[in-house]
Design a protein around this motif. Structure first.
Motif, PDB file in Angstrom:
ATOM      1  N   ILE A 139       0.839  -1.202   0.000  1.00 52.75           N
ATOM      2  CA  ILE A 139       0.000   0.000   0.000  1.00 52.75           C
ATOM      3  C   ILE A 139       0.871   1.249   0.000  1.00 52.75           C
ATOM      4  N   LEU A 140       1.858   1.298   0.888  1.00 52.82           N
ATOM      5  CA  LEU A 140       2.716   2.485   0.981  1.00 52.82           C
ATOM      6  C   LEU A 140       3.524   2.711  -0.290  1.00 52.82           C
ATOM      7  N   ASN A 141       3.810   1.648  -1.034  1.00 56.15           N
ATOM      8  CA  ASN A 141       4.591   1.764  -2.266  1.00 56.15           C
ATOM      9  C   ASN A 141       3.754   2.006  -3.505  1.00 56.15           C
ATOM     10  N   SER A 142       2.438   2.013  -3.371  1.00 58.72           N
ATOM     11  CA  SER A 142       1.612   2.182  -4.571  1.00 58.72           C
ATOM     12  C   SER A 142       0.433   3.137  -4.401  1.00 58.72           C
ATOM     13  N   CYS A 143       0.177   3.583  -3.187  1.00 57.32           N
ATOM     14  CA  CYS A 143      -1.033   4.374  -2.946  1.00 57.32           C
ATOM     15  C   CYS A 143      -0.795   5.547  -2.007  1.00 57.32           C
ATOM     16  N   VAL A 144      -1.638   6.535  -2.170  1.00 56.84           N
ATOM     17  CA  VAL A 144      -1.851   7.553  -1.155  1.00 56.84           C
ATOM     18  C   VAL A 144      -2.952   6.991  -0.266  1.00 56.84           C
ATOM     19  N   VAL A 145      -2.711   6.963   1.036  1.00 59.28           N
ATOM     20  CA  VAL A 145      -3.747   6.562   1.971  1.00 59.28           C
ATOM     21  C   VAL A 145      -4.494   7.847   2.324  1.00 59.28           C
ATOM     22  N   GLU A 146      -5.710   7.963   1.807  1.00 59.11           N
ATOM     23  CA  GLU A 146      -6.458   9.197   2.041  1.00 59.11           C
ATOM     24  C   GLU A 146      -7.079   9.219   3.429  1.00 59.11           C
ATOM     25  N   THR A 147      -7.701   8.103   3.825  1.00 61.18           N
ATOM     26  CA  THR A 147      -8.412   8.056   5.102  1.00 61.18           C
ATOM     27  C   THR A 147      -8.353   6.652   5.681  1.00 61.18           C
ATOM     28  N   ILE A 148      -8.194   6.587   6.994  1.00 66.38           N
ATOM     29  CA  ILE A 148      -8.380   5.346   7.744  1.00 66.38           C
ATOM     30  C   ILE A 148      -9.416   5.649   8.814  1.00 66.38           C
ATOM     31  N   VAL A 149     -10.502   4.891   8.782  1.00 67.87           N
ATOM     32  CA  VAL A 149     -11.542   5.026   9.803  1.00 67.87           C
ATOM     33  C   VAL A 149     -11.370   3.852  10.758  1.00 67.87           C
ATOM     34  N   ASP A 150     -11.030   4.155  11.989  1.00 68.36           N
ATOM     35  CA  ASP A 150     -10.819   3.142  13.020  1.00 68.36           C
ATOM     36  C   ASP A 150     -12.159   2.822  13.670  1.00 68.36           C
TER      37      ASP A 150
ATOM     38  N   LYS B 167     -19.064  -1.882  16.963  1.00 63.56           N
ATOM     39  CA  LYS B 167     -19.490  -3.175  16.425  1.00 63.56           C
ATOM     40  C   LYS B 167     -20.227  -2.957  15.101  1.00 63.56           C
ATOM     41  N   VAL B 168     -19.530  -3.165  14.001  1.00 61.73           N
ATOM     42  CA  VAL B 168     -20.084  -2.924  12.668  1.00 61.73           C
ATOM     43  C   VAL B 168     -20.991  -4.069  12.239  1.00 61.73           C
ATOM     44  N   PHE B 169     -20.523  -5.293  12.428  1.00 58.22           N
ATOM     45  CA  PHE B 169     -21.270  -6.464  11.992  1.00 58.22           C
ATOM     46  C   PHE B 169     -21.853  -7.162  13.223  1.00 58.22           C
ATOM     47  N   GLU B 170     -23.158  -7.242  13.276  1.00 58.44           N
ATOM     48  CA  GLU B 170     -23.861  -7.739  14.453  1.00 58.44           C
ATOM     49  C   GLU B 170     -23.428  -9.144  14.868  1.00 58.44           C
ATOM     50  N   ASN B 171     -23.235 -10.034  13.908  1.00 57.32           N
ATOM     51  CA  ASN B 171     -22.932 -11.425  14.230  1.00 57.32           C
ATOM     52  C   ASN B 171     -21.463 -11.792  14.082  1.00 57.32           C
ATOM     53  N   ALA B 172     -20.599 -10.801  14.051  1.00 59.95           N
ATOM     54  CA  ALA B 172     -19.170 -11.073  13.910  1.00 59.95           C
ATOM     55  C   ALA B 172     -18.407 -10.415  15.053  1.00 59.95           C
ATOM     56  N   SER B 173     -17.329 -11.030  15.452  1.00 63.01           N
ATOM     57  CA  SER B 173     -16.548 -10.485  16.566  1.00 63.01           C
ATOM     58  C   SER B 173     -15.325  -9.711  16.094  1.00 63.01           C
ATOM     59  N   VAL B 174     -15.083  -9.650  14.802  1.00 62.26           N
ATOM     60  CA  VAL B 174     -13.891  -8.996  14.290  1.00 62.26           C
ATOM     61  C   VAL B 174     -14.014  -7.470  14.361  1.00 62.26           C
ATOM     62  N   ALA B 175     -12.953  -6.833  14.858  1.00 61.67           N
ATOM     63  CA  ALA B 175     -12.870  -5.374  14.840  1.00 61.67           C
ATOM     64  C   ALA B 175     -12.478  -4.959  13.421  1.00 61.67           C
ATOM     65  N   THR B 176     -12.997  -3.838  12.961  1.00 65.80           N
ATOM     66  CA  THR B 176     -12.772  -3.439  11.574  1.00 65.80           C
ATOM     67  C   THR B 176     -12.242  -2.012  11.458  1.00 65.80           C
ATOM     68  N   CYS B 177     -11.809  -1.702  10.254  1.00 64.59           N
ATOM     69  CA  CYS B 177     -11.420  -0.346   9.888  1.00 64.59           C
ATOM     70  C   CYS B 177     -11.759  -0.169   8.410  1.00 64.59           C
ATOM     71  N   VAL B 178     -11.819   1.055   7.985  1.00 65.57           N
ATOM     72  CA  VAL B 178     -12.082   1.362   6.581  1.00 65.57           C
ATOM     73  C   VAL B 178     -10.854   2.069   6.024  1.00 65.57           C
ATOM     74  N   PHE B 179     -10.394   1.600   4.882  1.00 63.34           N
ATOM     75  CA  PHE B 179      -9.290   2.233   4.169  1.00 63.34           C
ATOM     76  C   PHE B 179      -9.837   2.900   2.920  1.00 63.34           C
ATOM     77  N   ILE B 180      -9.463   4.150   2.689  1.00 59.26           N
ATOM     78  CA  ILE B 180      -9.716   4.840   1.434  1.00 59.26           C
ATOM     79  C   ILE B 180      -8.337   5.140   0.838  1.00 59.26           C
ATOM     80  N   LEU B 181      -8.042   4.510  -0.290  1.00 57.34           N
ATOM     81  CA  LEU B 181      -6.738   4.622  -0.940  1.00 57.34           C
ATOM     82  C   LEU B 181      -6.896   5.227  -2.325  1.00 57.34           C
TER      83      LEU B 181
END
Length: 167
Positions: free
Chosen positions: A79-90, A95-109
């Protein structure tokens, strides 16, 4: 010429949950970012970036551990070698997904070949607080980190708590 924009929620499947033949194929050099106990979403991010045209944008919701875990170190470097990271949403406290336990983030590249542009880019970091009364509640706000800070962290970890003077 590639796509202008790719958005999505790639599948989260750990390598140990894949058939041996699939895992071996992915690790055979077909993907630059398949490393160790990788997850299938990593390969989706790599492929999506390669499918973008120059200046094209990618928006994916992916597991939060991508920011720092060893299995994603090649993806972070890619990513760092090919993109500008515009936004990371932590979204790790949200809890984004009701039935999942995984923590998430959003990348805008944004696919960007120019090293100088990538290094001078300022990434907007948005921290979403705990879920309280619905979407939008608990937002902590945003701040900015210069992208080249992550060129100097061990394994290119995206340490969102850092600022430009941290390294």
């Amino acid at each position: 010429g590639g796509f202008d924009i790719i958005i999505g929620n790639p599948p989260y499947v750990r390598a140990e949950n894949m058939a041996r033949e699939e895992r071996d194929y992915f690790m055979s050099g077909v993907f630059e970012t398949a490393y160790g106990r990788f997850d299938l979403f990593i390969l989706f991010v790599e492929r999506a970036i390669k499918l973008l045209k120059e200046g094209g944008r990618l928006g994916f919701i992916i597991p939060h551990p991508v920011l720092n875990e060893n299995y994603a170190k090649l993806l972070r470097a890619f990513i760092l070698n090919s993109c500008v990271v515009e936004t990371i949403v932590d979204l790790s406290d949200y809890k984004v997904f009701e039935n999942a336990s995984v923590a998430t983030c959003v990348f805008i590249l944004r696919k960007e070949p120019a090293l100088s542009v990538r290094q001078q880019n300022r990434i907007e970091i948005i921290k979403q607080g705990s879920y309280q009364n619905g979407i939008g509640d608990g937002s902590v706000g945003s701040r900015f980190i210069t992208q080249n800070v992550f060129d100097r962290t061990p394994q290119n970890s995206f340490r969102l708590e850092f600022d430009d003077s941290a390294i």
